[in-house]
Design a protein around this motif. Sequence first.
Motif, short mmCIF file in Angstrom:
data_model
loop_
_atom_site.label_atom_id
_atom_site.label_comp_id
_atom_site.label_asym_id
_atom_site.label_seq_id
_atom_site.Cartn_x
_atom_site.Cartn_y
_atom_site.Cartn_z
N THR A 434 0.90 -1.45 -0.20
CA THR A 434 -0.20 0.22 -0.30
C THR A 434 1.19 0.88 -0.15
N PRO A 435 0.65 2.80 0.00
CA PRO A 435 1.50 3.71 -0.24
C PRO A 435 1.70 4.34 1.12
N GLU A 436 0.74 4.14 2.24
CA GLU A 436 1.33 3.54 3.65
C GLU A 436 1.82 3.03 3.63
N SER A 437 2.52 1.87 3.53
CA SER A 437 3.66 0.95 3.99
C SER A 437 4.91 1.37 3.15
N PHE A 438 4.67 2.24 1.74
CA PHE A 438 5.34 2.45 1.20
C PHE A 438 6.10 3.28 2.03
N LYS A 439 5.11 4.50 2.43
CA LYS A 439 6.34 5.73 3.45
C LYS A 439 6.99 5.69 4.67
N VAL A 440 5.82 5.02 4.66
CA VAL A 440 6.23 4.41 6.26
C VAL A 440 7.50 3.43 6.39
N ARG A 441 8.36 2.98 5.11
CA ARG A 441 9.54 2.62 4.42
C ARG A 441 10.37 3.86 4.31
N LEU A 442 10.22 4.25 3.76
CA LEU A 442 10.83 5.93 3.18
C LEU A 442 11.39 6.55 4.46
N VAL A 443 10.30 6.44 5.54
CA VAL A 443 10.82 7.13 6.46
C VAL A 443 11.85 6.43 7.51
N GLY A 444 11.79 5.93 7.37
CA GLY A 444 11.99 4.16 8.36
C GLY A 444 13.89 4.36 7.65
N LYS A 445 13.91 4.52 6.39
CA LYS A 445 15.24 4.79 6.87
C LYS A 445 16.07 5.87 5.83
N GLY A 446 15.03 6.70 6.30
CA GLY A 446 15.68 8.40 5.72
C GLY A 446 15.46 8.66 4.23
N TYR A 447 14.87 8.29 3.66
CA TYR A 447 14.57 8.73 2.25
C TYR A 447 13.66 8.85 1.88
N ASP A 448 12.67 9.24 2.83
CA ASP A 448 11.55 10.24 2.60
C ASP A 448 11.94 11.79 1.70
N TRP A 449 13.21 12.25 1.87
CA TRP A 449 13.53 13.46 1.72
C TRP A 449 13.09 13.61 0.01
N ALA A 450 13.78 12.73 -0.93
CA ALA A 450 13.98 12.32 -1.75
C ALA A 450 12.67 12.12 -2.88
N TYR A 451 11.55 11.22 -2.33
CA TYR A 451 10.93 11.06 -2.23
C TYR A 451 9.17 12.32 -2.40
N ASN A 452 9.32 12.87 -1.65
CA ASN A 452 8.69 13.95 -1.50
C ASN A 452 9.57 15.64 -2.33
#
Length: 534
Positions: A434-452
Amino acid sequence: MKPKLEGGKIMKVTKLLCLILSMLILMSAVLGCTTSTTKSSTSSNTTSTGKTDSSTASSEPTKAEKPMELKIRMHYHGEIDTTMATKGIDYNNNKIANFHREHSGINVTFEPALANGEQERQKQALILASNDVPDLMHVNRTDYFKYALQGAFEETEPYLKNMPDYVALVEKYEGVLDAVRVNGKLYCFPSINEAQDMNNTHGGGIMVRKDVMDKLGIATPKTIEDFYNMWKTVKEQTNYIPLSSAGDGFSAIKAAFRVALDYKEVGDKLEYIWIQSEFKEYLTFMNRLYKEKLLDQEYITMTSTNLTEKFMGDQLYSTNTGWAYACVQVRDIGQKIPGAYMAFLPQPTGPNGEKALLFKNWPVQKIWVIPKAAKNKEAAAKFMNYMATKEAKMTQDYGIEGEDYTLDASGNPVYTQEQQMNVTWRIVYEMMDTPESFKVRLVGKGYDWAYNQALEGQKDADMTTNLLALLPPSEEFQKVQQRLALDTFIKEEVAKFIMGDRPISEFDNFVQELKSKGLDEQTEALNKWYQENK
């Protein structure tokens, strides 16, 4: 004449008969009580109203119900051969697999797919041709439609009425179930495209050395001409290569000219983009970049590894790439080059200020099927429903509570990045993306900055849907496409136009050459496929 008995003898016979009769009556009563007691002790007592006497029933031990058996052929993920292999984590006996086994109540055996996609497809073909099939298996999109039409999979719609968690999850997102219908019927359990809000044109855009950009005082570019001026400034004022790519990877620039898709809608038909005037404009712009050495002169032979080497070697300023590249390949650039950091710029608009055209693809992430010969079909449906429950999703999102995360007073997960990085391999068991699960993993890995940043960069572009990505594969069209092999010819000629080996003035000749090689035949096959399935 009958003999006569004397009076004394008659009385003796009468007493004997009475004694025998009394004994028979007593024995009958004893046997009746014994039978009644036996029936009461071996079955639940029933009252006069027909209800079970629970006090009697509960006093007897009951045999534990045997758990359902299930074998799943999973998808492949690189974490299997990296994290799990290096840490010695057993694929079927670990805290995540065991949690799902225990909490689903199903004795599931996970079977990993082969790492090589083509070898896995061949293996699946052999599996489906035999009677020794898993109860649930992951297949790709092409093979799903192919084998579903051949009757290899169980129809799954009848199971949905007993899968409330699964149905509630997939119906939150538009078009997921409809995307996998074959002639109106459902033969799988799809999961949701985890990056639904991200475009599929490039999933990122133009990534730059932001520290260099700031040092040069370059304002954030908007139009494609602004980007040209940015690259020109970098060329004139630094020793950096302004722009490079691993081959023809210029999707953000193509989107600015609205030619990122291979086709365009003209009325109720599709036409290939390669013969359109806007494609000529794109080639003209790219030739300009190459001629002025704003584009890496070696781009045509570049690989992703070469690209990373140039970034980490402090030679390259920008590239056209997806968000993940910044988080993985050049993640440590700041350690290698003090002060260096990357950023994604907004999607450039067209030469006349026209909005860029980006596209999205299929709304489905994974496809799970029940082979016709499966022995435990009910267990397969039950497990898919379990994987959509809150407890299963929390485990897939964060790991094991108390070990990989805790809950605060409001019930929100609390964790450290180190904790989450220690359980990245949980993705191996993700069946309900799900998109929600994907974003949880992004934050957990510290990858959310690039995605956002990539999300922010696409907000002002026009967004369309890649219609061909929604259609079931067509063997007829694929045969025409393979026989004509136009893609190879186009790739070669596009490179010539960009590098100046063929002048742009020959574009009309290029169009005629395409037609002579069968473009009209392929266009007709394309439209036949489109009209039959749209």
